[in-house]
Design a protein around this motif. Structure first.
Motif, PDB file in Angstrom:
ATOM      1  N   GLU A   1       7.044   0.322   5.028  1.00 27.23           N
ATOM      2  CA  GLU A   1       6.321   0.165   6.291  1.00 27.23           C
ATOM      3  C   GLU A   1       5.399   1.336   6.613  1.00 27.23           C
ATOM      4  N   ALA A   2       5.872   2.560   6.498  1.00 25.37           N
ATOM      5  CA  ALA A   2       5.042   3.723   6.849  1.00 25.37           C
ATOM      6  C   ALA A   2       3.805   3.774   5.962  1.00 25.37           C
ATOM      7  N   ASP A   3       3.982   3.526   4.661  1.00 23.34           N
ATOM      8  CA  ASP A   3       2.842   3.530   3.741  1.00 23.34           C
ATOM      9  C   ASP A   3       1.906   2.369   4.034  1.00 23.34           C
ATOM     10  N   TYR A   4       2.487   1.195   4.312  1.00 25.78           N
ATOM     11  CA  TYR A   4       1.683  -0.001   4.587  1.00 25.78           C
ATOM     12  C   TYR A   4       0.710   0.254   5.735  1.00 25.78           C
TER      13      TYR A   4
ATOM     14  N   TYR B   1      -6.887  -1.402   3.545  1.00 23.87           N
ATOM     15  CA  TYR B   1      -6.753  -2.719   2.907  1.00 23.87           C
ATOM     16  C   TYR B   1      -6.790  -2.632   1.378  1.00 23.87           C
ATOM     17  N   TYR B   2      -7.843  -2.023   0.836  1.00 21.09           N
ATOM     18  CA  TYR B   2      -7.956  -1.968  -0.616  1.00 21.09           C
ATOM     19  C   TYR B   2      -7.054  -0.910  -1.231  1.00 21.09           C
ATOM     20  N   ARG B   3      -6.609   0.074  -0.492  1.00 17.02           N
ATOM     21  CA  ARG B   3      -5.621   1.028  -1.018  1.00 17.02           C
ATOM     22  C   ARG B   3      -4.264   0.332  -1.157  1.00 17.02           C
ATOM     23  N   ARG B   4      -3.987  -0.635  -0.291  1.00 23.86           N
ATOM     24  CA  ARG B   4      -2.777  -1.455  -0.474  1.00 23.86           C
ATOM     25  C   ARG B   4      -2.906  -2.251  -1.771  1.00 23.86           C
ATOM     26  N   TRP B   5      -4.085  -2.785  -2.015  1.00 23.56           N
ATOM     27  CA  TRP B   5      -4.312  -3.547  -3.255  1.00 23.56           C
ATOM     28  C   TRP B   5      -4.062  -2.671  -4.471  1.00 23.56           C
ATOM     29  N   ILE B   6      -4.642  -1.456  -4.499  1.00 28.13           N
ATOM     30  CA  ILE B   6      -4.514  -0.624  -5.693  1.00 28.13           C
ATOM     31  C   ILE B   6      -3.066  -0.177  -5.875  1.00 28.13           C
TER      32      ILE B   6
END
Length: 102
Positions: free
Chosen positions: A64-67, A72-77
């Motif tokens: 959760e903290a990282d999310y 948006y695209y850092r979540r993808w990578i």
């Protein structure tokens, strides 16, 4: 939504915490990073190394903290990297080396 059901941290639809915040509906320009991440996902899909479902599951698995900290695209990578590591396409040592050479 059932008030008793616990909402996952990525499930923000209808969350009262976010209901009063205005939604930015203006078109957003993509950065070079955004385009590269999207292109990488498309190449991985074409080569049958990763599915869109794996991308989604990986994003939903981000703590959760990282999310909430990641764009948006850092979540993808992050999801792409975790998937490639899990499938053995890259090793942790190779990833570290690539990040050091940046």
């Amino acid at each position: 939504m059932d008030k008793e059901a616990k909402r996952a941290h990525h499930d923000l639809g209808g969350a009262s915490k976010f209901m009063c915040e205005p939604v930015d509906t203006e078109p957003h320009g993509l950065t070079d990073f955004d385009r590269q991440v999207d292109a990488l996902r498309q190449v991985l899909a074409a080569k049958k190394l990763m599915t869109v479902d794996e991308l989604r599951r990986g994003i939903e698995a981000i703590p959760e903290a990282d999310y909430h900290r990641l764009s948006y695209y850092r979540r993808w990578i992050r999801s792409i990297t975790d998937t490639l590591l899990r499938h053995g396409v890259i090793s942790e040592a190779e990833l570290r080396l690539m990040l050091e050479d940046g």
